[in-house]
Design an enzyme around this catalytic site. Structure first.
Site, PDB file in Angstrom:
ATOM      1  N   PRO A  92     -21.521  80.155  33.836  1.00 52.83           N
ATOM      2  CG  PRO A  92     -20.481  78.717  32.318  1.00 52.83           C
ATOM      3  CD  PRO A  92     -20.390  80.094  32.880  1.00 52.83           C
ATOM      4  CB  CYS A  93     -23.065  78.209  38.145  1.00 54.67           C
ATOM      5  SG  CYS A  93     -21.703  79.385  37.908  1.00 54.67           S
TER       6      CYS A  93
END
Length: 494
Positions: A2-3
């Site tokens: 998750p970025c």
């Protein structure tokens, strides 16, 4: 992983540079320790074996030196995350993105399957663990990065959907994988910025250009046939919106992804739309928020850090809000989250000589509470304060000190906010001061070895400043938290 990613074309930046930046976030319930290193050509593998997928790939014999931000603890592979090579080409990998069931059914991901009974092992494709190592040491332009990764994706497949940024002093390209073997890429227009949460983002694609001149677009060789065969294009007029054709539109996107894009667009183009209220023109849950916009003013490194540190400040969704209607705080996943591993911001200043035009900013830990510091990228070594990270908590390095600052300050946000703001501003200003000083020194030096020594000296000064200011901030937030302990009592013997 998750970025969150932001890309800024050279005509949209304050100095005419190209900028790419990305938060590398750990998965839910985990924290990934990271370090900053230089990989020399002699240390680059010639035969690569992925830890997670077991894919094996022979690599060229002529790698370049490059920086990387790998995992500090062994076990799941390298995960080099971002870096700049000695040709001053940068790469950030990766932004995990989403797809839909039509794509997954048409071109399944190439997942690893262990041997079981008489069934042999099935190797998986390439993924985030591998990409920087497989691509960055061998490319001399952003376009070459797209071409090399595209060829690897077509040959070996991938076990996950990813978005990857490539950058040189003139161009930025954004690459998105589609299913197991297909991909698209778009050149970021020079006058815009791009925002990317964890979902497929490109919202316009010119197939004619991608399959012809490839001036602004590129794609896998058989993409037009793939789209037609599986009826993936959803437009009535024949144009291609990849977000509709290949992306997701799940309810979870409206909690996890689209609000992040909304906040970044809202900050950089506050007057372009009505962003707030019941009659808003663009809402946190909208699926059609633009992939790119021309900003209302030129974008600075401070702007990049601010949006990638966002916890929806100034909105009802801020988890730290204490007044008004508190029912909506924590409604959406923040950008500056507790499990940010690091922020990698790659700044290529094409107006300077090649020897010192590449700067790599780094911040470790939760971005809402950390500070970002710059390093010359074309060096042989990195400061120990950023390279010595291990799995054990210690104030001897930048990663763990910032993890501690964030964990302590979060519980006393109101009391600690001023300390954090002063820390961030002081360290960012000190970084500019050191860069300005050493840019001038480097301009007067023509010997390559002496230039490299100056750059490494500057990097050590940045690390020294970071150590001093981080320790001072840790002392202050520890005091604030200690004063708020539940066993406190006002009377003393004094």
């Amino acid at each position: 992983m998750p970025c969150t990613t932001i890309l800024v074309g050279k005509n949209a930046t304050f100095d005419g540079s190209t900028m790419i930046a990305r938060n590398d976030d750990s998965g839910s319930g985990s924290f990934t320790e990271k370090k900053f290193v230089v990989v020399e050509p002699k240390d680059q593998p010639r035969h690569y074996v992925s830890v997670l997928s077991h894919v094996e790939i022979d690599l060229p014999e002529n790698p370049m030196r490059y920086t990387a931000v790998p995992n500090a603890v062994k076990g799941e592979g390298i995960w080099a995350a971002c870096g700049v090579n000695s040709a001053n080409v940068a790469m950030s990998a990766t932004e995990t993105i989403t797809s839909n069931v039509r794509v997954q059914g048409a071109d399944p991901l190439v997942t690893y399957r262990p041997a079981e009974g008489d069934t042999p092992e099935r190797k998986g494709g390439i993924g985030e663990e591998d990409l920087v190592v497989l691509v960055l040491p061998y490319i001399h332009s952003a376009r070459e990065g797209v071409e090399r990764l595209g060829a690897l994706t077509e040959k070996y497949g991938t076990y996950e959907m990813n978005g990857i940024a490539f950058q040189d002093v003139n161009e930025i390209w954004w690459f998105e994988s589609i299913g197991g073997h297909h991909w698209i890429a778009r050149r970021v227009p020079d006058d815009v910025y791009v925002v990317m949460p964890n979902q497929l983002g490109i919202d316009h694609f010119d197939l004619d250009d991608a399959c012809g001149a490839q001036k602004e677009y590129m794609c896998s060789k058989d993409l037009p046939e793939f789209i037609q065969k599986y009826h993936l294009n959803l437009s009535f007029d024949g144009s291609l919106n990849p977000r509709d054709a290949f992306g997701s539109h799940d309810d979870s996107d409206h909690i996890y992804n689209t609000p992040r894009a909304w906040f970044m667009l809202r900050y950089l183009n506050p007057h372009a739309k009505k962003w707030d209220g019941p009659d808003a023109e663009a809402r946190p849950t909208d699926d059609d928020l633009p992939w790119c916009m021309v900003p209302e003013k030129k974008i600075t490194p401070e702007d990049v850090k601010y949006v990638l540190s966002s916890h929806y400040q100034g909105t009802p969704f801020d988890p730290y809000v204490e007044k008004g209607d508190l029912s909506r705080r924590n409604q959406y996943r923040t950008i500056g989250i507790n499990r940010n591993s690091f922020l990698g911001f790659l700044w290529l200043r094409g107006y300077l000589p090649k020897a010192y035009q590449a700067v790599e900013y780094l911040a470790f830990g939760s971005n809402a509470f950390n500070a970002m510091i710059p390093f010359y990228a074309d060096v042989d070594r990195t400061p120990d304060y950023l390279a010595n990270t291990t799995g054990d908590c210690s104030t001897d390095n930048f990663y763990w000190t910032n993890r501690l600052i964030g964990a302590l300050a979060d519980g006393s946000y109101k009391a600690c906010a001023s300390h954090i703001e002063r820390y961030q501003n002081a360290l960012h200003a000190k970084g500019y001061e050191i860069l300005n000083t050493y840019d001038a020194l480097l301009a007067g030096e023509t010997n390559p070895e002496k230039q490299k020594a100056l750059k490494e000296e500057a990097n050590e000064k940045v690390a020294e400043a970071a150590r001093a200011l981080s320790q001072d901030t840790l002392n202050k937030v520890l005091y604030e938290r200690s004063m708020q302990m539940k066993n406190a009592f006002s009377r003393s013997d004094a």
